[in-house]
Design a protein around this motif. Sequence first.
Motif, mmCIF file in Angstrom:
data_model
loop_
_atom_site.group_PDB
_atom_site.id
_atom_site.type_symbol
_atom_site.label_atom_id
_atom_site.label_comp_id
_atom_site.label_asym_id
_atom_site.label_seq_id
_atom_site.Cartn_x
_atom_site.Cartn_y
_atom_site.Cartn_z
ATOM 1 N N LEU A 55 0.811 -1.225 0.000
ATOM 2 C CA LEU A 55 0.000 0.000 0.000
ATOM 3 C C LEU A 55 0.842 1.272 0.000
ATOM 4 N N GLN A 56 2.146 1.131 -0.220
ATOM 5 C CA GLN A 56 3.019 2.312 -0.271
ATOM 6 C C GLN A 56 2.952 2.955 -1.653
ATOM 7 N N LYS A 57 1.766 3.384 -2.008
ATOM 8 C CA LYS A 57 1.510 4.036 -3.288
ATOM 9 C C LYS A 57 0.849 5.382 -3.035
ATOM 10 N N PRO A 58 0.987 6.330 -3.977
ATOM 11 C CA PRO A 58 0.407 7.669 -3.768
ATOM 12 C C PRO A 58 -1.066 7.650 -3.388
ATOM 13 N N MET A 59 -1.854 6.803 -4.063
ATOM 14 C CA MET A 59 -3.289 6.762 -3.797
ATOM 15 C C MET A 59 -3.578 6.443 -2.332
ATOM 16 N N PHE A 113 -9.018 20.193 -0.113
ATOM 17 C CA PHE A 113 -7.808 20.202 -0.936
ATOM 18 C C PHE A 113 -7.320 18.775 -1.199
ATOM 19 N N LEU A 114 -7.371 17.919 -0.189
ATOM 20 C CA LEU A 114 -6.935 16.533 -0.348
ATOM 21 C C LEU A 114 -7.816 15.779 -1.343
ATOM 22 N N LEU A 115 -9.130 16.001 -1.273
ATOM 23 C CA LEU A 115 -10.034 15.344 -2.218
ATOM 24 C C LEU A 115 -9.735 15.780 -3.647
ATOM 25 N N ALA A 116 -9.388 17.065 -3.817
ATOM 26 C CA ALA A 116 -9.032 17.567 -5.151
ATOM 27 C C ALA A 116 -7.733 16.922 -5.643
ATOM 28 N N ILE A 117 -6.745 16.803 -4.763
ATOM 29 C CA ILE A 117 -5.468 16.187 -5.134
ATOM 30 C C ILE A 117 -5.632 14.695 -5.416
ATOM 31 N N MET A 118 -6.518 14.038 -4.670
ATOM 32 C CA MET A 118 -6.784 12.620 -4.924
ATOM 33 C C MET A 118 -7.432 12.428 -6.296
ATOM 34 N N GLY A 119 -8.260 13.381 -6.703
ATOM 35 C CA GLY A 119 -8.821 13.344 -8.051
ATOM 36 C C GLY A 119 -7.741 13.517 -9.108
ATOM 37 N N TYR A 120 -6.794 14.414 -8.823
ATOM 38 C CA TYR A 120 -5.667 14.632 -9.741
ATOM 39 C C TYR A 120 -4.804 13.376 -9.844
ATOM 40 N N ASP A 121 -4.616 12.681 -8.720
ATOM 41 C CA ASP A 121 -3.850 11.426 -8.720
ATOM 42 C C ASP A 121 -4.520 10.384 -9.615
ATOM 43 N N LEU A 130 1.723 5.776 -18.330
ATOM 44 C CA LEU A 130 3.150 5.545 -18.587
ATOM 45 C C LEU A 130 4.034 6.554 -17.859
ATOM 46 N N ARG A 131 3.528 7.726 -17.606
ATOM 47 C CA ARG A 131 4.306 8.774 -16.929
ATOM 48 C C ARG A 131 3.921 8.921 -15.464
ATOM 49 N N TYR A 132 3.004 8.050 -14.998
ATOM 50 C CA TYR A 132 2.458 8.206 -13.642
ATOM 51 C C TYR A 132 3.534 8.153 -12.567
ATOM 52 N N ASN A 133 4.422 7.186 -12.631
ATOM 53 C CA ASN A 133 5.456 7.024 -11.600
ATOM 54 C C ASN A 133 6.416 8.204 -11.540
ATOM 55 N N ARG A 138 7.297 9.711 -5.118
ATOM 56 C CA ARG A 138 7.114 9.811 -3.664
ATOM 57 C C ARG A 138 7.349 11.237 -3.178
ATOM 58 N N ARG A 139 8.357 11.889 -3.767
ATOM 59 C CA ARG A 139 8.659 13.271 -3.372
ATOM 60 C C ARG A 139 7.505 14.204 -3.737
ATOM 61 N N ASN A 140 6.996 14.060 -4.966
ATOM 62 C CA ASN A 140 5.864 14.895 -5.385
ATOM 63 C C ASN A 140 4.621 14.627 -4.547
ATOM 64 N N CYS A 141 4.427 13.351 -4.202
ATOM 65 C CA CYS A 141 3.287 12.958 -3.375
ATOM 66 C C CYS A 141 3.361 13.624 -1.998
ATOM 67 N N LEU A 142 4.535 13.597 -1.382
ATOM 68 C CA LEU A 142 4.720 14.223 -0.071
ATOM 69 C C LEU A 142 4.543 15.738 -0.145
ATOM 70 N N CYS A 143 5.035 16.344 -1.219
ATOM 71 C CA CYS A 143 4.906 17.801 -1.390
ATOM 72 C C CYS A 143 3.441 18.208 -1.555
ATOM 73 N N LEU A 144 2.700 17.424 -2.348
ATOM 74 C CA LEU A 144 1.286 17.724 -2.554
ATOM 75 C C LEU A 144 0.487 17.560 -1.260
ATOM 76 N N GLY A 145 0.792 16.484 -0.512
ATOM 77 C CA GLY A 145 0.113 16.269 0.765
ATOM 78 C C GLY A 145 0.394 17.390 1.752
ATOM 79 N N ALA A 146 1.659 17.802 1.841
ATOM 80 C CA ALA A 146 2.041 18.885 2.753
ATOM 81 C C ALA A 146 1.395 20.206 2.345
ATOM 82 N N SER A 147 1.308 20.457 1.032
ATOM 83 C CA SER A 147 0.702 21.703 0.553
ATOM 84 C C SER A 147 -0.780 21.777 0.907
ATOM 85 N N CYS A 148 -1.455 20.619 0.934
ATOM 86 C CA CYS A 148 -2.865 20.598 1.326
ATOM 87 C C CYS A 148 -3.027 21.031 2.787
ATOM 88 N N TRP A 149 -2.164 20.500 3.650
ATOM 89 C CA TRP A 149 -2.220 20.853 5.069
ATOM 90 C C TRP A 149 -1.893 22.327 5.291
#
Length: 307
Positions: A55-59, A113-121, A130-133, A138-149
Amino acid sequence: MQRENQTVLKEFILRGFSINGRGQTVLFTLLLLIYILTLIGNITIIVLVWSNPILQKPMYMFLANLSFVEIWFTTSTMPKMLSGLLLENNYISFNGCFLQYFFFFSLGTTECFLLAIMGYDRYLAICHPLRYNVLMSRRNCLCLGASCWISGFIWSMLPVSLISQLPFCGENEIDHILCDTGPLLELVCVRDFTTEVACSICTSSMLLLTCLFTSITYAFIIQTIIRIPSSAGRRKAFSTCASHLTVVFMMFGCTMYMYIRPVGKHPLPFDKLLATMYTIVTPFLNPIIYSLRNKEFVKVVRKVIGH
């Protein structure tokens, strides 16, 4: 004079649910059970996501963030709501009321904000597999999560600071289940049009922006799903979005009605019912909706139970 009037009111009374007798006991028991199950469900999701490599995936990392928000979002209101069902007068101090208002508003904004980012994911996963990874590393995922908070807590500072500076005197009963913008503005001694407009713009713009962003991402997602040749592929693609869409409709449907509507008299019982939906019911249902509709998550749960 304005400062003196403000200090006259040192506490508020949250009227909450207008229920007496046995019904009050039944409601207290029901809400307490829902609160406990909400904590258990969301904590379980957090533990499973951070302890299982599968489960260590962005979603799922965004889902763990959402569960963490839900825990504190419901905790900002539920304990006071439960105590109000036990006590004859549910008093809350001036500072306590605005502290609740700040965390309620901040965590609610963070959730949007998190629901919007989850939609973007989901948009990246389905429209750019093909470009998802690379795009959702992981870095972008952490940055997006932190920006929501960060955005959620910064966004809430304006309405909370503006309303807390208004003069409160006289009537101190808040006919609602929590300290919120509308009920608080009804108790000020002198109406401040600038403050009301600023608070309205702040809340409505946040809801409209996050809802519009989510709608645009799903427009592209649906367009891509329709182009998938096999029906099995379309079903699989849509199933990854169904849980998120359900939560989005529940959250944005209730909040947009409450905070983006014409000024005027609105039925208080209905307002309390809607507030109950997005402060109590949604945090309770989210873990169930996300876990039961996700095969990968169900597989991990079965594996843990098996061990």
